[in-house]
Design a protein around this motif. Sequence first.
Motif, PDB file in Angstrom:
ATOM      1  N   UNK A 220       0.833  -1.207   0.000  1.00 23.65           N
ATOM      2  CA  UNK A 220       0.000   0.000   0.000  1.00 23.65           C
ATOM      3  C   UNK A 220       0.870   1.260   0.000  1.00 23.65           C
ATOM      4  N   UNK A 221       1.873   1.298   0.890  1.00 20.91           N
ATOM      5  CA  UNK A 221       2.739   2.485   0.980  1.00 20.91           C
ATOM      6  C   UNK A 221       3.978   2.374   0.103  1.00 20.91           C
ATOM      7  N   UNK A 222       4.271   1.159  -0.379  1.00 22.58           N
ATOM      8  CA  UNK A 222       5.467   0.969  -1.190  1.00 22.58           C
ATOM      9  C   UNK A 222       6.737   1.111  -0.383  1.00 22.58           C
ATOM     10  N   UNK A 223       6.740   0.484   0.810  1.00 22.96           N
ATOM     11  CA  UNK A 223       7.894   0.615   1.710  1.00 22.96           C
ATOM     12  C   UNK A 223       8.220  -0.730   2.358  1.00 22.96           C
ATOM     13  N   UNK A 224       9.498  -0.874   2.729  1.00 25.19           N
ATOM     14  CA  UNK A 224       9.889  -2.005   3.563  1.00 25.19           C
ATOM     15  C   UNK A 224       9.503  -1.703   5.011  1.00 25.19           C
ATOM     16  N   UNK A 225       8.999  -2.737   5.701  1.00 21.08           N
ATOM     17  CA  UNK A 225       8.574  -2.563   7.085  1.00 21.08           C
ATOM     18  C   UNK A 225       9.158  -3.684   7.943  1.00 21.08           C
ATOM     19  N   UNK A 226       9.252  -3.418   9.241  1.00 20.41           N
ATOM     20  CA  UNK A 226       9.746  -4.439  10.162  1.00 20.41           C
ATOM     21  C   UNK A 226       8.572  -5.260  10.688  1.00 20.41           C
ATOM     22  N   UNK A 227       8.840  -6.149  11.655  1.00 16.86           N
ATOM     23  CA  UNK A 227       7.780  -7.031  12.141  1.00 16.86           C
ATOM     24  C   UNK A 227       6.814  -6.335  13.087  1.00 16.86           C
ATOM     25  N   UNK A 228       7.006  -5.032  13.291  1.00 15.50           N
ATOM     26  CA  UNK A 228       6.014  -4.213  14.007  1.00 15.50           C
ATOM     27  C   UNK A 228       5.332  -3.250  13.042  1.00 15.50           C
ATOM     28  N   UNK A 229       5.545  -3.494  11.735  1.00 15.32           N
ATOM     29  CA  UNK A 229       4.966  -2.704  10.656  1.00 15.32           C
ATOM     30  C   UNK A 229       5.467  -1.261  10.633  1.00 15.32           C
ATOM     31  N   UNK A 230       6.652  -1.041  11.180  1.00  9.20           N
ATOM     32  CA  UNK A 230       7.267   0.278  11.097  1.00  9.20           C
ATOM     33  C   UNK A 230       8.104   0.364   9.825  1.00  9.20           C
ATOM     34  N   UNK A 231       8.090   1.523   9.202  1.00  6.41           N
ATOM     35  CA  UNK A 231       8.871   1.781   8.001  1.00  6.41           C
ATOM     36  C   UNK A 231      10.364   1.645   8.323  1.00  6.41           C
ATOM     37  N   UNK A 232      11.067   0.839   7.562  1.00  7.39           N
ATOM     38  CA  UNK A 232      12.522   0.692   7.731  1.00  7.39           C
ATOM     39  C   UNK A 232      13.201   1.759   6.881  1.00  7.39           C
ATOM     40  N   UNK A 233      13.634   2.808   7.522  1.00  9.85           N
ATOM     41  CA  UNK A 233      14.271   3.913   6.805  1.00  9.85           C
ATOM     42  C   UNK A 233      15.770   3.706   6.639  1.00  9.85           C
ATOM     43  N   UNK A 234      16.383   2.958   7.564  1.00 10.90           N
ATOM     44  CA  UNK A 234      17.808   2.660   7.430  1.00 10.90           C
ATOM     45  C   UNK A 234      18.074   1.283   8.012  1.00 10.90           C
ATOM     46  N   UNK A 235      19.006   0.551   7.377  1.00 12.38           N
ATOM     47  CA  UNK A 235      19.259  -0.828   7.797  1.00 12.38           C
ATOM     48  C   UNK A 235      20.697  -1.205   7.498  1.00 12.38           C
ATOM     49  N   UNK A 236      21.413  -1.629   8.547  1.00 18.39           N
ATOM     50  CA  UNK A 236      22.707  -2.280   8.333  1.00 18.39           C
ATOM     51  C   UNK A 236      22.439  -3.755   8.076  1.00 18.39           C
ATOM     52  N   UNK A 237      22.892  -4.265   6.925  1.00 15.18           N
ATOM     53  CA  UNK A 237      22.618  -5.647   6.572  1.00 15.18           C
ATOM     54  C   UNK A 237      23.924  -6.401   6.332  1.00 15.18           C
ATOM     55  N   UNK A 238      24.084  -7.506   7.049  1.00 16.05           N
ATOM     56  CA  UNK A 238      25.206  -8.392   6.753  1.00 16.05           C
ATOM     57  C   UNK A 238      24.704  -9.408   5.722  1.00 16.05           C
ATOM     58  N   UNK A 239      24.512  -8.910   4.525  1.00 19.71           N
ATOM     59  CA  UNK A 239      23.834  -9.650   3.470  1.00 19.71           C
ATOM     60  C   UNK A 239      24.367  -9.081   2.171  1.00 19.71           C
TER      61      UNK A 239
END
Length: 393
Positions: A220-239
């Motif tokens: 709906x919003x076109x965003x990545x979200x966490x498991x609390x449905x908060x918008x993930x604006x920044x993410x350190x990923x070991x990936x």
Amino acid sequence: MRRHTINARPDWQRTVEEQGLIYPLTRHPDGSLRPYWDESAYYSFTLGEVEALEETVEELHRMCLAAAGHIVAEGRLPELGVTDPRVAGAVTEAWRRRAELPSLYGRFDLRYDGTGPAKLLEYNADTPTSLVEAASPQWFWMEERFPGADQWNSLHERLVAAWKRQAPLLPPGSPLHFAHSSEDELGEDLMTVAYLKETAEQAGLDTDWISMEEIGWDSFSGRFVDNRLRFIRSCFKLYPWEWLTTDAFAGHVLDTLDNGGGTGSTLWIEPAWKMLLSNKALLAILWELYPDHPNLLAAHLDGPGELTATGWVAKPLLGREGAGVTVHEPGSDPVPREEPCCYQELAPLPAFDGNHVVLGAWVVEDESAGLGLRESSGLITDEYARFLPHVIL
């Protein structure tokens, strides 16, 4: 540089686990558990050796950045296997705006035996591991076993300082998420991300925790979200970026990629331009730009060529823990490889008491920050390698 044998501390396993190293043992193919953290021996260096190595590492880092700029300016990303125009555009834009993007750390793997110049084997500045053992348990080991000694190790302090300096580059009003893959069976990625999260918290950042597999997409919003449905604006990923840009959600990653100051987008750390520094093709381009540099080994992308006379190592452009690496002795016939490879001059790892050792030299931001040593039984440093501490004498 010398190797010394020493008795391990009583109850060493519990000690290093309490210091953050949650996998002190490695399970081998025969089912046996053997130490990954190995304090039955240690390495010593002189201060002069360490100071020279620090200068070498920072020079290599500058050369790698120059090579990255060359790759972008000359349109050579296809030589790295980056052929998707959208991915190439993301890498190029991230490089051009790199001053606006947080970028934390990397690890050089070096061949060094104390008698000649260190030689670059490879550079991983996207998803390097073996960080925790280098930063924490080996420092506490030194303080207990060699009170008053020193160590090439300012990792923790530099990481905390780096987060403080780069905090203004993070989107305001939301936590910095830290993510690893739940497919990590050993716990190495989990441990590394947990430690980096701790350093960010010590720098005063608001953080949160999530696995890559838990990251959701809100259509709906076109965003990545966490498991609390908060918008993930920044993410350190070991990936690795090569996974992030080929997974099922790769299109969403590229659609919402924050390469500096974007709203409604996600800022990933490390940034996309780090793909340039974690690809073995970099080794061949460095040799092209800096031929006969004392800290480089000859390397090519189109086959071993003249290296058949000296021997060579074939390395897949992408990979970790020595996967897919093959060693070819002088005079061997070239062996066709299906996947693109970098063909690097053979420089066998030095053996100390029959143990082949590689130096993992760390960079935080643009400065040398510490050292970790891994030993292996063979010439390839693989998932069964052992980590040994060191001191400066």
